[in-house]
Design a protein around this motif. Structure first.
Motif, PDB file in Angstrom:
ATOM      1  N   UNK A 281       0.831  -1.208   0.000  1.00 28.53           N
ATOM      2  CA  UNK A 281       0.000   0.000   0.000  1.00 28.53           C
ATOM      3  C   UNK A 281       0.865   1.257   0.000  1.00 28.53           C
ATOM      4  N   UNK A 282       1.961   1.228   0.758  1.00 29.41           N
ATOM      5  CA  UNK A 282       2.852   2.388   0.795  1.00 29.41           C
ATOM      6  C   UNK A 282       3.419   2.672  -0.591  1.00 29.41           C
ATOM      7  N   UNK A 283       3.769   1.616  -1.316  1.00 27.91           N
ATOM      8  CA  UNK A 283       4.283   1.797  -2.679  1.00 27.91           C
ATOM      9  C   UNK A 283       3.202   2.335  -3.606  1.00 27.91           C
ATOM     10  N   UNK A 284       1.997   1.803  -3.496  1.00 24.64           N
ATOM     11  CA  UNK A 284       0.902   2.290  -4.344  1.00 24.64           C
ATOM     12  C   UNK A 284       0.577   3.755  -4.045  1.00 24.64           C
ATOM     13  N   UNK A 285       0.717   4.160  -2.799  1.00 24.41           N
ATOM     14  CA  UNK A 285       0.447   5.572  -2.474  1.00 24.41           C
ATOM     15  C   UNK A 285       1.480   6.490  -3.116  1.00 24.41           C
ATOM     16  N   UNK A 286       2.727   6.043  -3.181  1.00 20.62           N
ATOM     17  CA  UNK A 286       3.747   6.836  -3.871  1.00 20.62           C
ATOM     18  C   UNK A 286       3.426   6.924  -5.362  1.00 20.62           C
ATOM     19  N   UNK A 287       2.959   5.816  -5.927  1.00 18.12           N
ATOM     20  CA  UNK A 287       2.642   5.790  -7.359  1.00 18.12           C
ATOM     21  C   UNK A 287       1.451   6.677  -7.713  1.00 18.12           C
ATOM     22  N   UNK A 288       0.526   6.884  -6.777  1.00 19.11           N
ATOM     23  CA  UNK A 288      -0.728   7.523  -7.159  1.00 19.11           C
ATOM     24  C   UNK A 288      -1.449   6.560  -8.080  1.00 19.11           C
ATOM     25  N   UNK A 289      -1.674   6.955  -9.337  1.00 17.54           N
ATOM     26  CA  UNK A 289      -2.242   5.989 -10.283  1.00 17.54           C
ATOM     27  C   UNK A 289      -1.292   5.752 -11.460  1.00 17.54           C
ATOM     28  N   UNK A 290      -0.005   6.114 -11.274  1.00 13.11           N
ATOM     29  CA  UNK A 290       0.960   5.927 -12.349  1.00 13.11           C
ATOM     30  C   UNK A 290       1.371   4.455 -12.442  1.00 13.11           C
ATOM     31  N   UNK A 291       1.646   4.003 -13.654  1.00 10.90           N
ATOM     32  CA  UNK A 291       2.004   2.602 -13.862  1.00 10.90           C
ATOM     33  C   UNK A 291       2.910   2.486 -15.073  1.00 10.90           C
ATOM     34  N   UNK A 292       3.709   1.413 -15.103  1.00  7.74           N
ATOM     35  CA  UNK A 292       4.466   1.032 -16.296  1.00  7.74           C
ATOM     36  C   UNK A 292       4.015  -0.372 -16.686  1.00  7.74           C
ATOM     37  N   UNK A 293       4.274  -0.748 -17.915  1.00  6.32           N
ATOM     38  CA  UNK A 293       3.760  -2.033 -18.404  1.00  6.32           C
ATOM     39  C   UNK A 293       4.224  -3.198 -17.524  1.00  6.32           C
ATOM     40  N   UNK A 294       5.512  -3.166 -17.172  1.00  2.00           N
ATOM     41  CA  UNK A 294       6.039  -4.220 -16.292  1.00  2.00           C
ATOM     42  C   UNK A 294       6.273  -3.634 -14.916  1.00  2.00           C
ATOM     43  N   UNK A 295       5.928  -4.396 -13.846  1.00  2.41           N
ATOM     44  CA  UNK A 295       5.691  -5.830 -13.806  1.00  2.41           C
ATOM     45  C   UNK A 295       4.262  -6.285 -14.112  1.00  2.41           C
ATOM     46  N   UNK A 296       3.333  -5.372 -14.279  1.00 10.61           N
ATOM     47  CA  UNK A 296       1.909  -5.747 -14.270  1.00 10.61           C
ATOM     48  C   UNK A 296       1.530  -6.662 -15.415  1.00 10.61           C
ATOM     49  N   UNK A 297       2.178  -6.523 -16.580  1.00 13.16           N
ATOM     50  CA  UNK A 297       1.849  -7.392 -17.712  1.00 13.16           C
ATOM     51  C   UNK A 297       2.235  -8.849 -17.452  1.00 13.16           C
ATOM     52  N   UNK A 298       3.128  -9.069 -16.496  1.00 11.60           N
ATOM     53  CA  UNK A 298       3.523 -10.442 -16.165  1.00 11.60           C
ATOM     54  C   UNK A 298       2.551 -11.127 -15.203  1.00 11.60           C
ATOM     55  N   UNK A 299       1.563 -10.381 -14.740  1.00 14.79           N
ATOM     56  CA  UNK A 299       0.655 -10.934 -13.728  1.00 14.79           C
ATOM     57  C   UNK A 299      -0.721 -11.223 -14.304  1.00 14.79           C
ATOM     58  N   UNK A 300      -0.751 -11.817 -15.485  1.00 13.51           N
ATOM     59  CA  UNK A 300      -2.042 -12.236 -16.010  1.00 13.51           C
ATOM     60  C   UNK A 300      -2.379 -11.737 -17.386  1.00 13.51           C
ATOM     61  N   UNK A 301      -1.484 -10.986 -18.021  1.00 11.01           N
ATOM     62  CA  UNK A 301      -1.735 -10.558 -19.390  1.00 11.01           C
ATOM     63  C   UNK A 301      -2.324  -9.174 -19.514  1.00 11.01           C
ATOM     64  N   UNK A 302      -3.340  -8.849 -18.719  1.00  5.38           N
ATOM     65  CA  UNK A 302      -3.952  -7.520 -18.754  1.00  5.38           C
ATOM     66  C   UNK A 302      -3.304  -6.689 -17.656  1.00  5.38           C
ATOM     67  N   UNK A 303      -2.367  -5.838 -18.055  1.00  3.81           N
ATOM     68  CA  UNK A 303      -1.586  -5.087 -17.075  1.00  3.81           C
ATOM     69  C   UNK A 303      -2.465  -4.187 -16.211  1.00  3.81           C
ATOM     70  N   UNK A 304      -3.437  -3.516 -16.823  1.00  4.75           N
ATOM     71  CA  UNK A 304      -4.299  -2.605 -16.058  1.00  4.75           C
ATOM     72  C   UNK A 304      -5.122  -3.365 -15.029  1.00  4.75           C
TER      73      UNK A 304
END
Length: 318
Positions: A281-304
């Motif tokens: 949660x602490x990391x997500x709060x720093x991000x706000x809603x910003x994201x990069x394709x990885x690592x999220x694309x590795x967690x199921x195909x749909x990064x968003x």
């Protein structure tokens, strides 16, 4: 204070320009063929700036290869133009290959990739000969070394040449880290050792600690079944990730240098996967809603979808 509900949270923003507004200007200047402004911008960046970022942005612009060839016809020793064209050739080659597993890539696709990588190599060799301190050219040569399967020793030699001038170059470190993983002929021992070296050598609050999260994610992804389930919950793994986060992503002096969204995202992902929701949660709060394709694309195909799932769970309970 209650956390925002999932429905109230904005969707993840994968636009690089949202974190780094200069991207919009760089792309407009490239579309307008305004080389003088681009040269002045890149030359004016502080010495320690990761110039691979600007080169990468320019190499995304369709047709930039034609423009760079015209510039090089007039000024063959333009190191920046050589590097941008080399980076563009790498990108075109990888678009031909696609991101599919090697078993799903045709012989013709591999031939196309290698042809463009060999063209890139010649341009980038010239760039690094003309200016051995130009970080972006060496970083691209790490990508060509990987694609052309030039071996661990050659990749490390190229990295060492860059690091002599830029010891904490996050883009180059990320590329060498991939090469050091077993999937590219390396070993987990080599990959983990390198990531930890980068963490400890960098100043506290730097993005480089994100490499520790990245290599643990890579290791986790390579496992299956019960082994994968247990991996991130091992005490030594947890301890190393907590230490790395406290020296980088969760350090009070964390610097939002190029690559910070990716580094923060890797920590958010691994802490989510290991069940450490307060740190996630602490990391997500720093991000706000910003994201990069990885690592999220590795967690199921749909990064968003992966981002939203892990963010909402972390903020609801962490």
């Amino acid at each position: 204070m209650p956390h925002a509900s999932a429905s109230a949270l904005p969707p993840p923003d994968f636009e690089t320009a949202s974190a780094f507004p200069e991207v919009t200007w760089l792309k407009r200047a490239a579309a307008a063929w305004d080389w003088a402004s681009i040269r002045n911008y890149v030359d004016g960046l502080p010495r320690e700036t990761n110039r691979s970022f600007a080169v990468g942005v320019l190499s995304e612009v369709a047709g930039v290869e034609q423009w760079m060839r015209e510039i090089l016809a007039a000024t063959p020793d333009d190191v920046l133009a050589l590097t941008v064209l080399g980076s563009r050739e790498v990108r075109i080659g990888w678009e031909i290959r696609t991101a599919a597993p090697a078993t799903k890539v045709s012989r013709e696709q591999f031939a196309g990739l290698h042809a463009h990588l060999r063209q890139a190599e010649q341009l980038l060799i010239r760039a690094t000969a003309l200016d051995p301190s130009f970080d972006a050219a060496w970083a691209e040569r790490l990508t060509t070394a990987m694609g052309l399967q030039l071996g661990q020793n050659e990749a490390r030699r190229r990295y060492d040449r860059l690091a002599a001038h830029h010891p904490h170059h996050f883009s180059a470190q990320g590329r060498l880290l991939q090469k050091l993983c077993p999937k590219w002929g390396g070993s987990w021992e080599a990959a983990h050792t390198f990531a930890r070296e980068c963490l400890l050598a960098a100043p506290e609050g730097a993005v480089n600690g994100g490499l520790v999260a990245e290599v643990h994610m890579e290791h986790w992804l390579a496992l299956r079944g019960a082994e994968r389930e247990a991996y991130l919950r091992q005490d030594p793994v947890r301890a190393e990730l907590v230490e790395a986060a406290e020296r980088s992503a969760l350090h009070p002096g964390f610097r939002r240098a190029y690559g910070w969204v990716t580094a923060q995202g890797y920590f958010a992902a691994v802490f989510s996967l290991m069940g450490d929701l307060p740190r996630a949660a602490a990391c997500f709060r720093v991000l706000g809603n910003l994201a990069s394709e990885y690592p999220w694309a590795d967690l199921g195909g749909d990064a968003a979808a992966a981002y939203v799932k892990h963010r909402d769970a972390a903020l609801a309970r962490g």
